[in-house]
Design a protein around this motif. Structure first.
Motif, PDB file in Angstrom:
ATOM      1  N   UNK A 450       0.908  -1.240  -0.043  1.00  9.80           N
ATOM      2  CA  UNK A 450      -0.038   0.039   0.094  1.00  9.80           C
ATOM      3  C   UNK A 450       0.850   1.133   0.152  1.00  9.80           C
ATOM      4  N   UNK A 451       2.152   1.092   0.198  1.00 11.83           N
ATOM      5  CA  UNK A 451       2.981   2.346   0.156  1.00 11.83           C
ATOM      6  C   UNK A 451       3.873   2.266  -1.121  1.00 11.83           C
ATOM      7  N   UNK A 452       4.204   3.294  -1.574  1.00 17.70           N
ATOM      8  CA  UNK A 452       4.846   3.550  -2.926  1.00 17.70           C
ATOM      9  C   UNK A 452       5.950   4.568  -2.638  1.00 17.70           C
ATOM     10  N   UNK A 453       7.248   4.216  -3.014  1.00 19.18           N
ATOM     11  CA  UNK A 453       8.470   4.782  -2.762  1.00 19.18           C
ATOM     12  C   UNK A 453       8.420   6.165  -3.900  1.00 19.18           C
ATOM     13  N   UNK A 454       8.987   7.167  -3.112  1.00 15.60           N
ATOM     14  CA  UNK A 454       8.969   8.321  -4.112  1.00 15.60           C
ATOM     15  C   UNK A 454      10.230   8.725  -4.458  1.00 15.60           C
ATOM     16  N   UNK A 476       7.048   8.353   0.924  1.00 14.06           N
ATOM     17  CA  UNK A 476       6.206   7.232   0.155  1.00 14.06           C
ATOM     18  C   UNK A 476       4.635   8.057   0.183  1.00 14.06           C
ATOM     19  N   UNK A 477       4.114   7.263  -0.863  1.00 15.87           N
ATOM     20  CA  UNK A 477       2.625   7.741  -1.121  1.00 15.87           C
ATOM     21  C   UNK A 477       1.749   6.650  -0.755  1.00 15.87           C
ATOM     22  N   UNK A 478       0.582   6.879  -0.411  1.00 13.57           N
ATOM     23  CA  UNK A 478      -0.381   5.981   0.163  1.00 13.57           C
ATOM     24  C   UNK A 478      -1.359   5.534  -0.999  1.00 13.57           C
ATOM     25  N   UNK A 479      -1.414   4.215  -1.413  1.00 13.38           N
ATOM     26  CA  UNK A 479      -2.361   4.110  -2.807  1.00 13.38           C
ATOM     27  C   UNK A 479      -3.687   4.274  -2.357  1.00 13.38           C
ATOM     28  N   UNK A 480      -4.226   4.131  -0.985  1.00 12.96           N
ATOM     29  CA  UNK A 480      -5.592   4.098  -0.429  1.00 12.96           C
ATOM     30  C   UNK A 480      -5.844   5.468   0.010  1.00 12.96           C
ATOM     31  N   UNK A 481      -5.149   6.450   0.023  1.00 15.36           N
ATOM     32  CA  UNK A 481      -5.420   7.752   0.404  1.00 15.36           C
ATOM     33  C   UNK A 481      -4.465   8.804  -0.290  1.00 15.36           C
ATOM     34  N   UNK A 482      -5.165   9.735  -1.351  1.00 15.84           N
ATOM     35  CA  UNK A 482      -4.280  10.431  -2.045  1.00 15.84           C
ATOM     36  C   UNK A 482      -3.857  11.680  -1.214  1.00 15.84           C
ATOM     37  N   UNK A 483      -4.426  11.879   0.103  1.00 14.20           N
ATOM     38  CA  UNK A 483      -4.279  13.161   0.622  1.00 14.20           C
ATOM     39  C   UNK A 483      -3.089  12.836   1.636  1.00 14.20           C
TER      40      UNK A 483
END
Length: 520
Positions: A450-454, A476-483
């Motif tokens: 669910x976490x995506x490295x930036x 890291x960005x969250x796939x289930x919460x864009x904010x």
């Protein structure tokens, strides 16, 4: 579950001028103090208009400030002409890499004049990185426009037009800064014989009587482009102790197509051409004399954005780079493609870390069958051709690329063992950070569902002597919460998590392209 490409499809419309406090978990080292500033495309819509490509968004600066009381987050849009004009008109007026803006000029002759005015042909949106010239911080992109910012408040202070200052068309957005503050860069110029690459140095401070460091930089060398109507796209270049390293790849800017596209209101990306069946031409230029090494060197073709590091060893030049089979991923990052192609992850080339080795002494009697690379343990090859040139074959170190590479800055331009980056595998269900051991080829990855490295950055521990004694910080960005966005701290030695700080913002959090750490 497939790779979540929505983490590349984010639209921020609200900045955070007042810092937000983060929710901290784990333990952030007490010695880690400073600011991590990121830059990347942020705002994707104006009114009913939306940019077409991931790289088109208006630059958003994001900052994580690490203090003894915790971690805070704030953000600001870069006040470029492109941003303010689009905002003023409530639509996309200024054209970007993959999007053509809508002219607000009614007179037909004025419209044509606007198309070929340099500052109208090329956007001053600068979402690539934050770099340092003369002790000041600037947002940068390939176009010849820099924006000075305040790293404390993220406010935009002023704009520098290097086309007017130096008559340059574009430059490399990843310059090299030496410990004394001298900064080297490659400028794309046009001379009497066609396009060329000028290597210049900008001083640590402005010269006497000059308002900034950009006035009349010292030209160290000039290299002619090999294709007169197709100068190479050069996002990074390399340096060793004695040489500048320029990789002239077959990904080029088709000048004729670019002019035609300007007339027809088509975006810049349409003028990017992959020269099939062409090799990479490698230029080695002496740093002291500015003279190019006479030995002609070419390498098997691949597309690249980021050179990781270069150094000299036993009379060879070693070049490490993230390489790809072609430029398809540039087109894959159109928003329409991200949203509508369910098999995109399986179609994307994940790249690899490639090591190129250039022998500096070539025996004129060497037969084409003889491998001239004498570095033990490497699979890289160099063969002397019948015309006397060298043809190189890279050694693929890893199965995937590790992008936006970062390493211990004490080992830049020197023999090194480790670097860190974001894994290029888009077939898996998450985006990972990785540590690559270039000697053993071992890779240590960190990832969480669910976490995506930036973007990541290596920060050495004060007083450290070991190359990997420090931390890797990243977002890291969250796939289930864009904010939502999380600031992560990893132990650089084993890639285990030490601590994190999470934030929920008022708008979507976009993926950044580059970052820099400023110690407190």
């Amino acid at each position: 579950m497939p790779y979540e490409f929505s983490t590349w499809d984010r639209n921020c419309v609200e900045e955070h001028v007042t810092p937000l406090d983060g929710s901290v978990a784990g333990s952030i080292p007490s010695w880690l103090r400073g600011s991590y500033i990121l830059n990347g495309p942020g705002r994707m819509t104006y009114g009913e208009n939306e940019f077409n490509h991931v790289f088109d968004g208006s630059a958003l600066l994001q900052k994580f400030n690490i203090t003894e009381t915790g971690v805070t987050y704030n953000s600001r849009f870069l006040r470029s002409y492109a941003y303010t004009t689009n905002l003023e008109h409530g639509q996309i007026v200024v054209s970007e890499f993959g999007t053509t803006g809508k002219s607000v000029t009614k007179n037909k002759l004025a419209k044509l004049s606007d198309k070929f005015a340099f500052d109208k042909m090329f956007s001053d949106n600068a979402p690539v990185g934050v770099v340092k010239f003369g002790g000041e911080h600037y947002c940068i992109t390939e176009a010849p426009f820099l924006h000075k910012i305040d790293p404390t408040t993220l406010e935009t202070i002023s704009k520098v037009d290097l086309h007017k200052e130096l008559n340059m068309n574009s430059h490399c957005p990843n310059p090299h800064m030496l410990p004394d503050g001298t900064t080297y860069n490659v400028l794309h110029m046009v001379g009497p014989t066609g396009p060329k690459y000028d290597i210049v140095s900008f001083p640590p401070t402005a010269q006497e009587g000059k308002s900034n460091v950009f006035a009349k930089p010292k030209k160290v060398a000039s290299v002619d482009a090999r294709w007169k109507l197709n100068p190479c796209h050069m996002h990074t270049f390399g340096m060793t102790q004695n040489y500048f390293v320029l990789l002239e790849q077959p990904m080029t800017i088709d000048v004729k197509a670019m002019v035609a596209n300007t007339i027809r209101d088509k975006p810049f990306i349409g003028g990017m051409e992959w020269m099939n069946n062409k090799l990479i031409k490698i230029h080695l230029v002496h740093r002291e004399t500015g003279k190019e090494v006479k030995q002609k060197v070419k390498c098997e073709a691949f597309f690249f954005m980021h050179i990781i590091n270069c150094y000299e060893q036993d009379n060879h030049v070693i070049i490490d780079v993230n390489g790809y089979a072609d430029i398809n991923f540039l087109h894959a990052l159109h928003l329409k493609n991200l949203r509508e192609n369910p098999n995109l992850g399986n179609e994307m080339d994940g790249g690899s870390v490639k090591r190129i080795i250039v022998p500096l002494e070539v025996n004129e009697k060497a037969t084409p069958e003889l491998n001239l690379v004498m570095i033990g343990g490497s699979k890289a090859r160099a063969h002397r051709q019948k015309d006397g040139s060298l043809l190189l074959t890279p050694d693929s170190i890893t199965d995937f690329s590790y992008e936006i590479p970062t390493l211990n800055s004490s080992f830049l331009r020197k023999k090194y063992k480790y670097f860190y980056g974001t894994k290029g595998d888009m077939k898996s269900t998450m985006g990972e950070f990785g540590k690559v051991d270039l000697d053993t080829r071992e890779v240590k990855d960190w990832g969480e569902d669910g976490l995506y490295a930036s973007v990541s950055c290596f920060v050495p521990r004060p007083g450290a002597t070991a190359e990997d004694d420090g931390v890797v910080i990243g977002t890291v960005l969250h796939s289930n919460d864009k904010a939502k966005v999380t600031f992560l701290v990893l132990n650089a030695a084993d890639m285990t998590e030490l601590g994190r700080a999470s934030f929920t913002t008022a708008s979507q959090v976009p993926r950044s392209l580059h970052g820099c750490f400023l110690p407190a």
